[in-house]
Scaffold this motif. Sequence first.
Motif, PDB file in Angstrom:
ATOM      1  N   THR A 142       0.820  -1.214   0.000  1.00 27.02           N
ATOM      2  CA  THR A 142       0.000   0.000   0.000  1.00 27.02           C
ATOM      3  C   THR A 142       0.851   1.260   0.000  1.00 27.02           C
ATOM      4  O   THR A 142       0.580   2.218  -0.732  1.00 27.02           O
ATOM      5  CB  THR A 142      -0.929   0.005   1.227  1.00 27.02           C
ATOM      6  N   ASP A 143       1.883   1.267   0.812  1.00 27.06           N
ATOM      7  CA  ASP A 143       2.731   2.455   0.959  1.00 27.06           C
ATOM      8  C   ASP A 143       4.150   2.083   0.546  1.00 27.06           C
ATOM      9  O   ASP A 143       5.035   1.905   1.372  1.00 27.06           O
ATOM     10  CB  ASP A 143       2.691   2.948   2.407  1.00 27.06           C
ATOM     11  N   LEU A 144       4.371   1.953  -0.759  1.00 30.70           N
ATOM     12  CA  LEU A 144       5.672   1.558  -1.270  1.00 30.70           C
ATOM     13  C   LEU A 144       6.701   2.641  -0.948  1.00 30.70           C
ATOM     14  O   LEU A 144       6.524   3.799  -1.337  1.00 30.70           O
ATOM     15  CB  LEU A 144       5.587   1.336  -2.782  1.00 30.70           C
ATOM     16  N   PRO A 145       7.771   2.299  -0.228  1.00 29.23           N
ATOM     17  CA  PRO A 145       8.693   3.332   0.253  1.00 29.23           C
ATOM     18  C   PRO A 145       9.741   3.773  -0.762  1.00 29.23           C
ATOM     19  O   PRO A 145      10.625   4.558  -0.437  1.00 29.23           O
ATOM     20  CB  PRO A 145       9.356   2.656   1.458  1.00 29.23           C
ATOM     21  N   GLU A 174       1.378 -10.544   2.195  1.00 30.02           N
ATOM     22  CA  GLU A 174       0.796  -9.510   3.049  1.00 30.02           C
ATOM     23  C   GLU A 174       1.068  -8.103   2.525  1.00 30.02           C
ATOM     24  O   GLU A 174       0.550  -7.129   3.082  1.00 30.02           O
ATOM     25  CB  GLU A 174       1.331  -9.662   4.472  1.00 30.02           C
ATOM     26  N   GLY A 175       1.886  -7.971   1.488  1.00 30.43           N
ATOM     27  CA  GLY A 175       2.166  -6.660   0.924  1.00 30.43           C
ATOM     28  C   GLY A 175       3.016  -5.792   1.829  1.00 30.43           C
ATOM     29  O   GLY A 175       2.678  -4.641   2.101  1.00 30.43           O
ATOM     30  N   ARG A 176       4.134  -6.362   2.283  1.00 28.62           N
ATOM     31  CA  ARG A 176       5.037  -5.619   3.169  1.00 28.62           C
ATOM     32  C   ARG A 176       6.481  -5.798   2.725  1.00 28.62           C
ATOM     33  O   ARG A 176       6.837  -6.799   2.104  1.00 28.62           O
ATOM     34  CB  ARG A 176       4.925  -6.130   4.609  1.00 28.62           C
ATOM     35  N   VAL A 177       7.296  -4.822   3.054  1.00 29.77           N
ATOM     36  CA  VAL A 177       8.743  -4.979   2.990  1.00 29.77           C
ATOM     37  C   VAL A 177       9.260  -4.935   4.420  1.00 29.77           C
ATOM     38  O   VAL A 177       8.512  -4.685   5.370  1.00 29.77           O
ATOM     39  CB  VAL A 177       9.408  -3.887   2.120  1.00 29.77           C
ATOM     40  N   VAL A 178      10.541  -5.191   4.576  1.00 27.91           N
ATOM     41  CA  VAL A 178      11.092  -5.454   5.904  1.00 27.91           C
ATOM     42  C   VAL A 178      10.912  -4.284   6.875  1.00 27.91           C
ATOM     43  O   VAL A 178      10.771  -4.484   8.084  1.00 27.91           O
ATOM     44  CB  VAL A 178      12.577  -5.862   5.766  1.00 27.91           C
ATOM     45  N   THR A 179      10.906  -3.072   6.369  1.00 31.17           N
ATOM     46  CA  THR A 179      10.740  -1.906   7.240  1.00 31.17           C
ATOM     47  C   THR A 179       9.299  -1.741   7.714  1.00 31.17           C
ATOM     48  O   THR A 179       9.017  -0.875   8.550  1.00 31.17           O
ATOM     49  CB  THR A 179      11.185  -0.625   6.518  1.00 31.17           C
ATOM     50  N   GLN A 180       8.385  -2.551   7.189  1.00 33.92           N
ATOM     51  CA  GLN A 180       6.978  -2.457   7.563  1.00 33.92           C
ATOM     52  C   GLN A 180       6.515  -3.656   8.394  1.00 33.92           C
ATOM     53  O   GLN A 180       5.327  -3.820   8.621  1.00 33.92           O
ATOM     54  CB  GLN A 180       6.131  -2.363   6.282  1.00 33.92           C
ATOM     55  N   TYR A 181       7.448  -4.471   8.848  1.00 32.48           N
ATOM     56  CA  TYR A 181       7.090  -5.629   9.649  1.00 32.48           C
ATOM     57  C   TYR A 181       6.502  -5.212  10.992  1.00 32.48           C
ATOM     58  O   TYR A 181       6.782  -4.109  11.486  1.00 32.48           O
ATOM     59  CB  TYR A 181       8.322  -6.501   9.902  1.00 32.48           C
ATOM     60  N   PRO A 182       5.716  -6.078  11.615  1.00 27.88           N
ATOM     61  CA  PRO A 182       5.176  -5.772  12.949  1.00 27.88           C
ATOM     62  C   PRO A 182       6.309  -5.541  13.959  1.00 27.88           C
ATOM     63  O   PRO A 182       7.414  -6.064  13.787  1.00 27.88           O
ATOM     64  CB  PRO A 182       4.391  -7.039  13.307  1.00 27.88           C
ATOM     65  N   LYS A 183       6.023  -4.782  14.969  1.00 31.41           N
ATOM     66  CA  LYS A 183       7.047  -4.477  15.976  1.00 31.41           C
ATOM     67  C   LYS A 183       7.010  -5.530  17.082  1.00 31.41           C
ATOM     68  O   LYS A 183       6.444  -5.313  18.154  1.00 31.41           O
ATOM     69  CB  LYS A 183       6.842  -3.074  16.532  1.00 31.41           C
ATOM     70  N   ASN A 184       7.590  -6.681  16.785  1.00 35.64           N
ATOM     71  CA  ASN A 184       7.755  -7.719  17.798  1.00 35.64           C
ATOM     72  C   ASN A 184       9.165  -8.276  17.699  1.00 35.64           C
ATOM     73  O   ASN A 184       9.927  -7.925  16.788  1.00 35.64           O
ATOM     74  CB  ASN A 184       6.707  -8.826  17.642  1.00 35.64           C
ATOM     75  N   ARG A 185       9.545  -9.130  18.609  1.00 35.60           N
ATOM     76  CA  ARG A 185      10.930  -9.582  18.697  1.00 35.60           C
ATOM     77  C   ARG A 185      11.391 -10.294  17.425  1.00 35.60           C
ATOM     78  O   ARG A 185      12.456  -9.998  16.890  1.00 35.60           O
ATOM     79  CB  ARG A 185      11.106 -10.510  19.902  1.00 35.60           C
ATOM     80  N   VAL A 186      10.586 -11.224  16.934  1.00 33.50           N
ATOM     81  CA  VAL A 186      10.986 -11.996  15.759  1.00 33.50           C
ATOM     82  C   VAL A 186      11.133 -11.093  14.537  1.00 33.50           C
ATOM     83  O   VAL A 186      12.103 -11.189  13.781  1.00 33.50           O
ATOM     84  CB  VAL A 186       9.976 -13.128  15.486  1.00 33.50           C
ATOM     85  N   ALA A 187      10.165 -10.202  14.350  1.00 32.91           N
ATOM     86  CA  ALA A 187      10.216  -9.303  13.202  1.00 32.91           C
ATOM     87  C   ALA A 187      11.425  -8.374  13.281  1.00 32.91           C
ATOM     88  O   ALA A 187      12.067  -8.076  12.262  1.00 32.91           O
ATOM     89  CB  ALA A 187       8.929  -8.493  13.110  1.00 32.91           C
ATOM     90  N   MET A 188      11.739  -7.924  14.483  1.00 33.95           N
ATOM     91  CA  MET A 188      12.903  -7.055  14.643  1.00 33.95           C
ATOM     92  C   MET A 188      14.194  -7.798  14.316  1.00 33.95           C
ATOM     93  O   MET A 188      15.115  -7.237  13.710  1.00 33.95           O
ATOM     94  CB  MET A 188      12.945  -6.501  16.070  1.00 33.95           C
TER      95      MET A 188
END
Length: 213
Positions: free
Chosen positions: A17-20, A180-194
Amino acid sequence: MSIDPQASTVWWANRITDLPFDFSQEHEAPENLQILKDTGAKVHVIANQKGGVGKTTTTLNLGAIVADVLKNNNKGLQHVFIDTPGSLQDENLLLEALKYAHDVIVPMPPEGLAFDPTARTIQKVIEPTGLPFTVVINNWDPRDGVADLVDTQEYIDAQGWARAQTVIRRYKVHTRASVEGRVVTQYPKNRVAMEAREDFFRLALEQGYGGSA
């Protein structure tokens, strides 16, 4: 940018949705790559003629990381990452991209089946150009232990190839990102994603993309 006729990068980018970053698919008109000469940007080609090694994931996520690091920088286009075909049949497209490259990233999973195709890509296509290249071990699952990782590291070193110290680990969040239409900078803020994000930040830093190691 992508010159891969399979256009998996396009499919992924269109779901975000928000391509950086800016994106372009150019496999039907590779001559358009000539404009890169006039931009002053550093061009990084992501290449391996073996399919399924993670070229698209590497291209989009390095682009996202660098866009994030440089988001408040007003110097214009500074880095271009090019996703290339994972086949011998489209070697002409890869060779066209290499004409404008400043360096090459070669993703390689820690699997024996990846050794020979990677070697062919490097020896027959990349090394004759004289371009600097770095092999990045990609998609390593720590749950499998270190035997395959060490074997791959030793193989790369034995060939005399430059090898990134950063290893991109396998995470489910990476495999789900395209759907899910995400790149790495848009991952959820949890331990695994970080932790998953950290690998690409470390690789970009190590390579000096957007900063210095």
